[in-house]
Design a protein around this motif. Structure first.
Motif, mmCIF file in Angstrom:
data_model
loop_
_atom_site.group_PDB
_atom_site.id
_atom_site.type_symbol
_atom_site.label_atom_id
_atom_site.label_comp_id
_atom_site.label_asym_id
_atom_site.label_seq_id
_atom_site.Cartn_x
_atom_site.Cartn_y
_atom_site.Cartn_z
ATOM 1 N N GLN A 33 0.828 -1.333 0.028
ATOM 2 C CA GLN A 33 0.275 0.204 -0.069
ATOM 3 C C GLN A 33 0.990 1.333 -0.161
ATOM 4 O OE1 GLN A 33 -2.981 0.952 -0.173
ATOM 5 N NE2 GLN A 33 -3.561 -1.063 -1.226
ATOM 6 N N VAL A 34 1.636 1.301 0.904
ATOM 7 C CA VAL A 34 2.686 2.585 1.124
ATOM 8 C C VAL A 34 3.638 2.576 -0.001
ATOM 9 C CG1 VAL A 34 4.603 3.851 2.842
ATOM 10 C CG2 VAL A 34 2.972 2.339 3.598
ATOM 11 N N GLY A 35 3.775 1.172 -0.576
ATOM 12 C CA GLY A 35 5.086 1.453 -1.587
ATOM 13 C C GLY A 35 4.113 1.929 -2.925
ATOM 14 N N LEU A 36 2.941 1.412 -3.483
ATOM 15 C CA LEU A 36 2.932 1.756 -4.574
ATOM 16 C C LEU A 36 2.126 3.649 -4.477
ATOM 17 C CD1 LEU A 36 -0.066 -0.480 -4.941
ATOM 18 C CD2 LEU A 36 1.736 -0.458 -6.267
ATOM 19 N N PHE A 37 2.206 3.975 -3.250
ATOM 20 C CA PHE A 37 1.205 5.349 -2.849
ATOM 21 C C PHE A 37 2.360 6.032 -3.141
ATOM 22 C CE2 PHE A 37 -0.172 8.961 -0.491
ATOM 23 C CZ PHE A 37 -0.744 9.522 -0.939
ATOM 24 N N GLU A 38 3.484 5.397 -2.591
ATOM 25 C CA GLU A 38 4.805 6.400 -2.914
ATOM 26 C C GLU A 38 5.628 6.454 -3.967
ATOM 27 O OE1 GLU A 38 7.819 7.733 -0.650
ATOM 28 O OE2 GLU A 38 6.275 7.878 0.834
ATOM 29 N N GLY A 39 5.282 5.153 -4.770
ATOM 30 C CA GLY A 39 5.106 5.012 -6.404
ATOM 31 C C GLY A 39 4.803 5.966 -7.050
ATOM 32 N N LEU A 40 3.405 6.390 -6.992
ATOM 33 C CA LEU A 40 2.345 7.710 -7.833
ATOM 34 C C LEU A 40 2.343 8.541 -6.993
ATOM 35 C CD1 LEU A 40 -1.273 5.679 -6.998
ATOM 36 C CD2 LEU A 40 0.518 6.810 -9.078
ATOM 37 N N LEU A 41 3.334 9.040 -6.095
ATOM 38 C CA LEU A 41 4.068 10.027 -5.748
ATOM 39 C C LEU A 41 5.085 10.654 -5.877
ATOM 40 C CD1 LEU A 41 2.684 10.499 -1.550
ATOM 41 C CD2 LEU A 41 1.807 11.360 -3.410
ATOM 42 N N THR A 42 5.488 10.317 -6.185
ATOM 43 C CA THR A 42 6.654 9.810 -6.914
ATOM 44 C C THR A 42 6.896 10.392 -8.109
ATOM 45 O OG1 THR A 42 8.270 8.094 -6.535
ATOM 46 C CG2 THR A 42 9.526 9.000 -7.111
ATOM 47 N N ASN A 43 5.828 9.890 -9.036
ATOM 48 C CA ASN A 43 5.834 10.099 -10.332
ATOM 49 C C ASN A 43 4.918 12.010 -9.920
ATOM 50 O OD1 ASN A 43 5.980 8.248 -11.859
ATOM 51 N ND2 ASN A 43 3.559 7.539 -11.718
ATOM 52 N N ALA A 44 4.270 12.620 -8.824
ATOM 53 C CA ALA A 44 3.744 13.498 -8.837
ATOM 54 C C ALA A 44 4.536 14.671 -8.601
ATOM 55 C CB ALA A 44 2.544 13.326 -7.452
ATOM 56 N N SER A 45 5.935 14.539 -8.487
ATOM 57 C CA SER A 45 6.920 15.611 -8.274
ATOM 58 C C SER A 45 8.289 15.182 -8.912
ATOM 59 C CB SER A 45 7.197 15.827 -6.849
ATOM 60 O OG SER A 45 7.741 14.263 -6.312
ATOM 61 N N LEU A 46 7.907 14.257 -9.467
ATOM 62 C CA LEU A 46 9.344 13.840 -10.821
ATOM 63 C C LEU A 46 9.801 14.630 -11.589
ATOM 64 C CD1 LEU A 46 11.028 11.384 -10.556
ATOM 65 C CD2 LEU A 46 9.571 10.344 -12.579
ATOM 66 N N ALA A 47 9.164 15.385 -11.899
ATOM 67 C CA ALA A 47 9.662 15.863 -13.779
ATOM 68 C C ALA A 47 9.800 17.833 -12.763
ATOM 69 C CB ALA A 47 8.421 16.497 -14.336
ATOM 70 N N ILE A 48 9.549 17.772 -11.436
ATOM 71 C CA ILE A 48 10.137 18.886 -10.947
ATOM 72 C C ILE A 48 11.800 18.926 -10.486
ATOM 73 C CG2 ILE A 48 10.121 20.131 -8.785
ATOM 74 C CD1 ILE A 48 6.637 19.855 -8.636
ATOM 75 N N GLU A 49 11.461 17.435 -9.653
ATOM 76 C CA GLU A 49 13.383 17.256 -9.389
ATOM 77 C C GLU A 49 13.785 16.663 -10.313
ATOM 78 O OE1 GLU A 49 11.387 13.958 -7.174
ATOM 79 O OE2 GLU A 49 10.009 14.946 -6.297
ATOM 80 N N LYS A 50 13.785 16.625 -11.558
ATOM 81 C CA LYS A 50 14.717 16.254 -11.877
ATOM 82 C C LYS A 50 15.173 17.292 -12.936
ATOM 83 C CE LYS A 50 14.564 12.104 -11.912
ATOM 84 N NZ LYS A 50 15.675 11.291 -12.095
ATOM 85 N N THR A 51 14.268 18.566 -12.966
ATOM 86 C CA THR A 51 14.285 19.656 -13.508
ATOM 87 C C THR A 51 15.577 20.558 -12.755
ATOM 88 O OG1 THR A 51 12.962 19.912 -14.844
ATOM 89 C CG2 THR A 51 13.160 21.311 -14.813
#
Lengths: 375, 223
Positions: A33-51
């Protein structure tokens, strides 16, 4: 020293297996549960972190990176003139409707810049060159799009908001929180998707600070010059994008409920098996008391059994969760199991198992050692 | 010198609104190396007396002195310490830990009495040798006969040099021949090691090994 706790625990292998299974199941449930949610949350800010932008300028009140609002693209000039700004460029993030060969259509999140390389976008290119985007109606599409758009190859064409774009490359792991794939196109091409909303307009200004610049001072100065926009540091903006999904949508609460239920299942199983085990071994515990053992010594036996069951259950549960990771990846779900999560679940498992074992303490405290004289 | 002295022990239990007096002034003393058989019909107060001199219960009135130290009835929390230091038990049902081997059963009792590590292991082996079980050290109780289990229980009772051994119907679950062997073992150990042994029993054969027999009837002990 004879380890009575361990010997009693392993003597009844079936009961031990049931206890361990309960803990392992609960641990796996929490991890998934937490891992999947973390995985989704990573996508929520991935572009911000990669830029590699230090500051993001957004329209006032923009809740997260996907749900953008447009403002005049000329504002970037004011930003460039602020002392301490090394570089500032317009960025468009916009949802586009993609027409599929099947006749259906799907959404993609478009990221549009004049110079991608300068801002570190896209962060993982598996085919093509982002510098070619500026040459015209081209698109770099994330390979995750194959799931929703059907198979595609470099050289194929797709219609984005009615405009025919040639796919000149593929990226990897560029997905939004909403699981829509990200498409990278030239800035002017994106403006043509919706001229009435995007003509001469952008949705973000990316800012790179000059070496040694005071980030807070630059931020304040930009705020002064752009009073109708928000200026956010990268970390703050990433956090805001993630918080939007956890706090505003109920997804966070949903996840917490599942984690709570997972913990509850584990606690109930451990408490029940330890309690019934204590009742079954009550005569042995009475013997411990009769030959001089104290309540404290029996508490230690039960607590140690709970700790062993917790640790073994945790090991199996963790192994199952890690084993599920490639399976999840196969269906395009990211299971993030970081060391912090693993550590937290380990501590939580031990705390809950020990708490569950406390249920048996009352039986022990009331236990009459004279029980040994009764047949 | 007496290692166990019980003087005018009274024990009352509340049963609903009534108070039942189980012991009505029972007195007994045991010397080192002495074997005493305590006989009496069911309900006469044998087991209650055993739990009081075994420091599992405190008397309502009267005094109990174990190895020169009086048991304070107002401090039940001190009872485990008396049991640990001064008393060994042999039970009718053996009460061995089924998950532990014969040697571990004895060693665990030694551990509770503060003896640990290789010293406790060697002592457990010595005690099992004494009861004639040197070749059964690593057997679990389920793999031992009734007589062998009782010998392990005796070795456990002797662990830690307790001066008093209290045995509750130790031959009740054994056949006649094995029962006699166990009683012979009790006699040898009591006399050789100077332990005081109180055996609660219905078995008339116990008298043959006891130095004296006392009877308990309706909560009073008659010499």
């Amino acid at each position: 020293m004879v380890d009575l706790a361990r010997k009693l625990l392993f003597h009844d292998k079936t009961r031990f297996a049931i206890t361990v299974s309960g803990v392992a199941f609960a641990v796996t449930l929490v991890f998934v549960q937490v891992g999947l949610f973390e995985g989704l949350l990573t996508n929520a800010s991935l572009a911000i972190e990669k830029t590699n932008a230090d500051l993001w300028i957004t329209a006032r009140g923009t809740p997260n990176v996907d749900f953008s609002n447009a403002f005049s693209e000329t504002l970037v000039q004011r930003v460039r003139s602020v002392p301490g700004v090394a570089r500032a460029d317009n960025l468009i993030v916009w949802f586009a409707r993609v027409s599929l060969p099947s006749g259906a259509s799907e959404n993609a999140v478009v990221y549009a810049l004049k110079d991608f390389e300068r801002w570190g976008l896209p962060w993982s290119v598996v085919a093509g060159d982002p510098r070619d985007l500026r040459r015209g109606k081209y698109v770099l599409l994330d390979e995750s799009a194959a799931k929703r758009f059907g198979p595609f190859n470099v050289g194929d064409y797709r219609e984005f908001n009615g405009q025919r774009l040639k796919i000149i490359g593929k990226t990897r792991e560029a997905k939004s929180f909403t699981t829509n794939p990200i498409a990278f196109v030239d800035y002017r091409v994106a403006q043509a998707f919706e001229p009435n909303q995007l003509d001469n307009r952008a949705t973000y200004v990316l800012v790179k600070l000059a070496p040694g610049a005071d980030a807070k001072a630059v931020q304040d100065e930009i705020r002064r010059r752009l009073p109708h926009n928000d200026v956010r540091a990268r970390d703050e903006w990433g956090q805001r994008s993630r918080s939007y999904w956890t706090d505003s949508t109920g997804l966070g609460l949903n996840m917490m409920m599942t984690v709570f239920l997972g913990c509850l299942v584990g606690v109930v199983v451990v408490a029940q098996t330890l309690y019934t085990s204590t009742l079954e071994h009550i005569k042995e515990f009475a013997t411990v008391k009769a030959i001089g053992g104290t309540n404290g010594e029996i508490y230690k036996i039960i607590a140690k059994q709970a700790t062993i069951a917790g640790l073994v259950g945790f090991a199996f549960g963790t192994a199952m969760a890690f084993g599920l990771r490639p399976v999840m990846a196969g269906i395009d779900l990211k299971l993030v199991l970081g060391p912090q999560l693993v550590g937290t679940v380990l501590v939580g498992t031990l705390v809950f198992c020990l708490a569950a074992s406390a249920l048996s303490f009352r039986q022990v405290a009331r236990l009459d050692p004279a029980l040994v004289f009764r047949g | 010198m007496a290692v166990l002295e019980a003087n005018d022990v009274v024990k009352e239990f509340a049963e609903g609104s009534e108070t039942v007096r189980v012991l009505k002034g029972a007195s007994l003393s045991l010397e080192r190396g002495e074997i005493v058989a305590l006989e009496g019909p069911s309900g006469s107060g044998k087991t209650t007396f055993l739990t009081i001199v075994g420091c599992m219960l405190t008397p309502t009135r009267g005094s109990v002195v174990i190895d020169g130290r009086p048991v304070d009835p107002k401090r039940p929390a001190a009872l485990p310490e008396f049991r640990r230091r001064s008393i060994g038990f042999v039970f009718q049902q053996f009460n061995l830990f089924p998950a532990l081997t014969a040697a571990e059963n004895v060693e665990y009792a030694l551990n509770l009495k503060g003896r640990k590590g290789p010293e406790a292991r060697m002592e457990s082996h010595r005690l099992l040798d004494e009861v004639g079980l040197s070749d059964r050290r690593h057997f679990l109780p389920r793999d031992l006969s009734g007589g062998q289990k009782q010998r392990v229980a005796i070795a456990r009772a002797l662990a830690g040099d307790a001066p008093i051994v209290l045995a509750d119907e130790p031959t009740a679950n054994l056949d006649a021949r094995v029962g006699e062997q166990v009683l012979g073992l009790f006699r040898d150990l009591a006399h050789r090691e100077g332990r005081a042994l109180l055996i609660v029993t219905h078995d008339p054969k116990v008298r043959a090994v006891a130095d004296r027999a006392v009877r308990i009837h309706d909560g009073v002990i008659f010499n």
